[in-house]
Scaffold this active site. Structure first.
Site, PDB file in Angstrom:
ATOM      1  N   TYR A 190       3.043  -0.828  -1.966  1.00  0.00           N
ATOM      2  CA  TYR A 190       2.221  -0.705  -3.163  1.00  0.00           C
ATOM      3  C   TYR A 190       1.004   0.165  -2.891  1.00  0.00           C
ATOM      4  CZ  TYR A 190      -0.947  -1.748  -6.919  1.00  0.00           C
ATOM      5  OH  TYR A 190      -1.811  -1.627  -7.962  1.00  0.00           O
TER       6      TYR A 190
ATOM      7  N   ASP B 154      -5.133   9.529 -10.192  1.00  0.00           N
ATOM      8  CA  ASP B 154      -6.256   8.593 -10.173  1.00  0.00           C
ATOM      9  C   ASP B 154      -7.106   8.990  -8.976  1.00  0.00           C
ATOM     10  OD1 ASP B 154      -8.005   6.518  -9.862  1.00  0.00           O
ATOM     11  OD2 ASP B 154      -6.535   4.935 -10.180  1.00  0.00           O
TER      12      ASP B 154
ATOM     13  N   LYS C 118      -0.528   2.612  -9.391  1.00  0.00           N
ATOM     14  CA  LYS C 118       0.425   2.763 -10.495  1.00  0.00           C
ATOM     15  C   LYS C 118       0.940   4.190 -10.565  1.00  0.00           C
ATOM     16  CE  LYS C 118      -0.303  -0.981 -10.910  1.00  0.00           C
ATOM     17  NZ  LYS C 118      -1.731  -0.920 -10.924  1.00  0.00           N
TER      18      LYS C 118
HETATM   19  C1  F6R Z   1      -4.643  -0.218 -10.099  1.00  0.00           C
HETATM   20  C2  F6R Z   1      -4.430  -1.334 -10.999  1.00  0.00           C
HETATM   21  C3  F6R Z   1      -5.141  -2.617 -10.871  1.00  0.00           C
HETATM   22  C4  F6R Z   1      -5.310  -3.108  -9.455  1.00  0.00           C
HETATM   23  C5  F6R Z   1      -6.150  -4.402  -9.423  1.00  0.00           C
HETATM   24  C6  F6R Z   1      -6.475  -4.843  -8.009  1.00  0.00           C
HETATM   25  O1  F6R Z   1      -4.176   0.973 -10.618  1.00  0.00           O
HETATM   26  O2  F6R Z   1      -3.681  -1.198 -11.901  1.00  0.00           O
HETATM   27  O3  F6R Z   1      -4.514  -3.606 -11.667  1.00  0.00           O
HETATM   28  O4  F6R Z   1      -4.075  -3.303  -8.837  1.00  0.00           O
HETATM   29  O5  F6R Z   1      -7.366  -4.204 -10.112  1.00  0.00           O
HETATM   30  O6  F6R Z   1      -7.109  -3.787  -7.360  1.00  0.00           O
HETATM   31  P1  F6R Z   1      -7.777  -3.895  -5.923  1.00  0.00           P
HETATM   32  O7  F6R Z   1      -6.762  -4.494  -5.004  1.00  0.00           O
HETATM   33  O8  F6R Z   1      -8.092  -2.466  -5.618  1.00  0.00           O
HETATM   34  O9  F6R Z   1      -9.003  -4.745  -6.083  1.00  0.00           O
HETATM   35 MG    MG Z   2      -6.443   2.969 -10.226  1.00  0.00          MG
HETATM   36 MG    MG Z   3      -4.015   4.514 -13.442  1.00  0.00          MG
END
Ligand code: F6R
Ligand code: MG
Ligand code: MG
Length: 371
Positions: A228, A11, A231
């Site tokens: 964390y 990513d 993903k």
């Molecule tokens: C990232 C993902 C999303 C983020 C969520 C919060 O790969 O799967 O579900 O965890 O959108 O993202 P932030 O904290 O970057 O706003």
């Molecule tokens: Mg992402």
């Molecule tokens: Mg991803």
């Protein structure tokens, strides 16, 4: 001849949130891989995306864990990250956990699945890539494909499969691995892989001749970073047909949706939805977790291509046969999201230690009194 199939994903930044890889980033992958063919580093390639992950599929003859191939992928992700930063894409460089490349891309953030094979007379290959989930998401289909005779008729009917398959299972927390053979050790295998947060299937071989037939990515980002960081969004490569599960047996587990870990904020269980490349973008509650699948032939060290050199790729889930799973995924989404932040919609407390939740709980620490 020995041919290597490598898929490396990362990513590097996405459009309008953690949603989809935009065209300028895909274009960088496309240009760099085209150059790699011209310089002779690889023989052919296909660039695609699984949600917000840029997927580089490369076919070459340099073997697994080849430093030049891994460095090339790392440099491609670096260049794509630069572009993502320029465009202020969301989460630019989020999986690039290390500063400088050090010999092998494993453990540096991007996910890798590789397979070096002796090409059979005809070599059908399937590659799967998923977004908003983690490495254990493939335990369930891999078990069904290679060990469940209700899924794979060949286990009963084809004498070439009669000896069963061997599964390499990695214990992610203890950094150990074990090989179990089915059907003899099926119950023990299920005892492990039924906990996909701790145990993941990394390789599968045909038992009678040790023919390698499946390989998955095994990166658990949270375990690398200790917190964390996004993903793991896994990838896997499977060989099909002629004494191995047929293409249709490999696709059979995706007739229905099933639950995987890693949805929204890496913190929820969610139903996996098989989608076409066109629908490889995450929306509802950053999902639902999606999987794409492509099929192709490996031929003389390359992906078989048309007369203009364009690889012949089939988009496997671009098919009404998977409407049922898609409908199930949406209805499971509606059901489980009613639970909000209550388990089992949210991951267990132990898994939440790797998310941002502990920071929230930390604030309450001083207010607790003995009972
Ligand atoms: C990232 C993902 C999303 C983020 C969520 C919060 O790969 O799967 O579900 O965890 O959108 O993202 P932030 O904290 O970057 O706003
Ligand atoms: Mg992402
Ligand atoms: Mg991803």
């Amino acid at each position: 001849m020995r041919t290597t199939i490598t898929i490396i994903k990362c990513d590097v930044g996405s459009l309008a949130g953690h949603h989809v890889v935009p065209k300028p980033i895909l274009d960088i992958g496309e240009r760099r891989l085209k150059e790699a063919v011209e310089t002779g580093l690889i023989n052919s390639y296909f660039v695609f995306n699984a949600g917000d992950d840029l997927e580089l599929l490369m076919v070459h003859t340099r073997g697994e864990n080849n430093e030049e191939i891994h460095k090339f992928a790392w440099d491609t992700f670096k260049e794509a990250t630069e572009k993502a930063l320029n465009l202020k894409l969301y989460g630019a460089g989020q999986d690039m956990l290390k500063e400088a490349f050090s010999g092998n891309i494993r453990g540096m953030g991007p996910g890798v699945a590789e397979m070096e094979i002796e090409e059979r007379a005809s070599e059908p290959i399937v590659v799967f890539a998923a977004d908003k989930t983690s490495v254990g998401a493939f335990n369930f289909p891999l078990f069904k494909i290679f060990a469940d005779p209700f899924n794979t008729a060949g286990l009963i009917i084809d004498p070439n499969m009669a000896g069963g398959f061997k599964f390499e299972v990695m214990d992610l927390k203890r950094h150990e691995k074990v090989v179990l053979k089915c059907p003899e050790e099926m119950y023990e295998l299920l005892a492990l892989i039924g906990s996909p947060q701790n145990y993941i299937i990394s390789h599968v071989w045909r038992a009678r001749d040790n023919l390698l037939c499946a390989s998955t990515s095994t990166t658990k980002l949270s375990l690398i970073a200790g917190k964390y960081v996004g993903k793991d969004d896994p990838v896997m490569i499977i060989r099909a047909q002629h004494g191995l599960p047929a293409l249709g047996e490999i696709l059979m587990p995706f007739l229905h949706s099933y639950f995987v870990e890693g949805w929204m904020r890496g913190s929820h269980w969610g139903p996996l939805m098989p989608v076409s490349l066109k629908h490889s973008k995450c929306t509802v509650f950053d999902g639902p977790p999606r999987i794409v699948g492509i099929g192709f032939q490996v031929s003389n060290g390359k992906i078989a291509s048309d007369d203009n050199g364009k690889p012949l790729i089939t988009d496997l889930f671009d098919d009404p046969a998977f409407e049922l799973a898609r409908r199930e995924a949406i209805s499971y989404t509606a059901i489980i999201r009613r639970m909000g932040e209550f388990e089992p919609a949210r991951l267990s407390a132990e898994s939440m230690e790797y998310t941002t939740l502990p920071k929230v709980l930390e604030k309450l620490r001083d207010r607790f009194r003995p009972i």
